[in-house]
Design a protein around this motif. Sequence first.
Motif, short mmCIF file in Angstrom:
data_model
loop_
_atom_site.label_atom_id
_atom_site.label_comp_id
_atom_site.label_asym_id
_atom_site.label_seq_id
_atom_site.Cartn_x
_atom_site.Cartn_y
_atom_site.Cartn_z
N ILE A 43 -19.11 51.02 64.01
CA ILE A 43 -18.20 49.95 63.58
C ILE A 43 -17.99 48.95 64.71
O ILE A 43 -18.01 47.73 64.49
N GLU A 44 -17.79 49.45 65.91
CA GLU A 44 -17.58 48.55 67.04
C GLU A 44 -18.82 47.74 67.35
O GLU A 44 -18.74 46.55 67.68
N ALA A 45 -20.01 48.36 67.23
CA ALA A 45 -21.26 47.67 67.58
C ALA A 45 -21.63 46.60 66.55
O ALA A 45 -22.22 45.58 66.90
N GLN A 46 -21.28 46.87 65.25
CA GLN A 46 -21.68 45.96 64.17
C GLN A 46 -23.17 45.65 64.28
O GLN A 46 -23.59 44.49 64.29
N THR A 47 -23.97 46.71 64.36
CA THR A 47 -25.42 46.59 64.50
C THR A 47 -26.02 45.91 63.28
O THR A 47 -25.68 46.27 62.15
#
Length: 872
Positions: free
Chosen positions: A766-770
Amino acid sequence: MTPRTPRSRRRPLALLGALLLAALLLAVPNGAEGRAAADPGAPGAPAGGYEKTRTLTRTFVDAQGQPVVDSTYDVTVSADQTTDLRGRQRVEVSWSGARPSAGRASNPYGVGGLQQEYPVVVLQCRGRDDATLPLDQQLRPETCWTSAYAQRSQVQKSIAVESTWTKDLYADPTDKQRVSGMEPLPDATLCPTADTEGFATHLTEFVTAAGKVFPACDAEQMPPEAAVGGAFPPAEVAAFTDLDGNGSVQFEVRSNVENESLGCSHEVDCSIVVLPIVGLSCDQEAAEPTRLDRECRSSGVFGAGSSNFTNLGAAQAVSPSLWWAASNWRHRFTIPITFGLPPSVCDVLDSRSPVGFYGSELLAQAALQWAPAYCLDEKRFKFELNQMSDVAGFTLMQEGRAPAAVVSSEHERTGGPVGYAPTALTGFGIGYVVDRPDNAGEFTDLRLTPRLIAKLLTQSYLGSDLGRGHPGMADNPLAIVEDPEFQALNRGLSTNAQEAAATLLALSDDSDVIQQLTEYIAQDRAAMAFVKGKPDESGMVVNPSYRGIELPRAEWPLLDTYVPETQDVCRTANPAVYFNQLAAPVTRLRQVAEAVLDGWPNVQTRCERDPATGRDKTGRVDQQSYGSRFMLGIVSLGDAARYGLRVARLQTGPGTFVAPTERSLGAAIGISEQAGPRRPFALDQADVVRNRQAYPGTMVVYTAAKTRGLEKDLAADVASFIRIATTEGQRQGSANGRLPGGFVPIRATGPTAKLLTSAREVAAAIEAQTPKPAEPTEEPDVDGGTPPPGQAPAEEDLTPPADPVPSAAPTAAAPTEVVAEVDAEVAPTAATASESSGLAGALFPALLGVGLLALAGTVGSRFFVRPPRSLS
């Protein structure tokens, strides 16, 4: 609340935010072994409770002026929790060594308990028992709450017979006068009967938190919360002691939200006062004893252990009506209590816009304790849980109107990939309040089968004679208490049917809880045979309106259309579907919990003339009488723990009934399997039956959020929430930021370890939003693989407590009657020892994800995850 739009006020740069987050996580202590046992807020820890022993004596002074000890009791009083309490939370108060009670009342609460002898009076009072404090901070009878004036004042009593307090050995001389107590005596316009010649009066006024004085000479001179038909039933109780000198009560505390006049809060100290009544001590009797001398020395008119259901007059000197008298007050046990921050604290102290998470009510009690740990820390965002149905919350998240949803199962996606981060382990249960016959106390071991629950939900009990005309089931029992299946499992209960015993209070809205409950029913052959039309062994049949209903399902419909024919004028003027009035579902689990807590069914069959309008109307039935209560409802385990509700054991196999405990919820997780990377976990009901120790109502609460397309600052907030919630948020206790009762900690070892592993992976994604998955999976839209280096905090920064629950493996066949181990409380509590288990295969379910999906059509019903539901 309106769904939150993206914030206009942005956070500092991402690098600074990451540094703050890392510093915050580093502040969380590492280490796992023994943390639960050392935690002062953990259940069973001495710091969270109270225990004290005192010697209580009753003394008479004879005609020669010599004191004579009449009786002595060594009484021990204990309480299970005293700190960071919440409004309407129940504290278990127990005692031993007291004098056995006599003349037991049918209702010991409020004025109902006054005509008893030798009860134990339990009150909530403002202040601390410390004479060195300023008067307005001291605990005294004038700051103790009662819901009626007759509980605190004696007005117009016979001087010769009913003024025994004037003979109290320990009373101040001023309290031995004909008129005593409140000084000065209130004006005659307020209390016209207080000073009546020839009668005795003692007024124990009530002083509010704001300093206002209520004389308590009649009902008009009591605080507003004491009004007849007030918002809450009386909490103060004159409880019964058994013949062995033991007793207990679940005492409900009230905060200033429920009782502003009493005023208890996190800023105002309060106490629970326990007064074992052993009788007045009496001063010197006359050479020729008077009637009043004899009344003061009375040992009562009822025999120990007897009942007084007809409410005959008790001997005043040994009754609870004089709890304030010096002889009784000197015997008090004072239990200091503290309240947690109120629900509104974040709105009052933090002006920032909240980051709203939307969805499951199962997280409500945890969110209540977690929220202040966010809003009162300027380094964190302002967290807010907005409760609604799981599907509604998920829809808001997908539409971009909420950063995250709180759900307990997988839902159909209409956009990009979504990660499900395990955030809490809890569940639901069938909460109940059931009284044993002859006022013998509450029934404490209710057992239910899937078929019994199906009978309740399908409205297959008749309720009353009004239901006998229903086509196709006229010979069914009126209520579950008449059902031979129920009677065989729950012996010794009254068979007197009442409408509330014909229904299960449930939810009217779409809910993952209803989905899972009906999955529990669907896996049981006997239950499904009944639903499909097969009579049970006694000949009972399903309500034709529900015959063949498709299960499982996320909402429970009201399908019956039967309107009874009756000569009742009110019902004729207000025709209604009778069985829908019995069911009367509600929108919130908390409403169910409070109805069970109050013993007040939501049955809507009351029909009477409204004096204001002159018209007949229907409405909710009366609150049930103490001693004859029977009510069942679907509750969250968090609510059950807060309100001290009992929760039924559920059948998982022939002769096997499992209660919700930390071990049984851990066993369920131990045999669960993850449906795929970053997806929820599944539990096959067939595995539950084979395991015999897993609790069917176990549910994981997930934080669901997009792994693509979410604003970066919101993504960072969601990831931060997941990491904090699954580390410091898993430490048990009642303080801010801790995990409340009704939840099982997610730990680094044991059966919950795989939940933590999954939560970390999802938080990183979620934090990376890859932009695309790091590892391919069967479903291209499911973001998989590990996050880029540097995206996840270091492992040591995220170490939660170790899990004391061993991983569960299926057990061998059990004897005919097997009851899974149950903790002392009705909701999950901490285990007594820390024990690691070998979950080397924690990621094994993920590796078998493809195979499991292929087998999904052949295995039994599942919960935690199911095929995604349509949002249409």
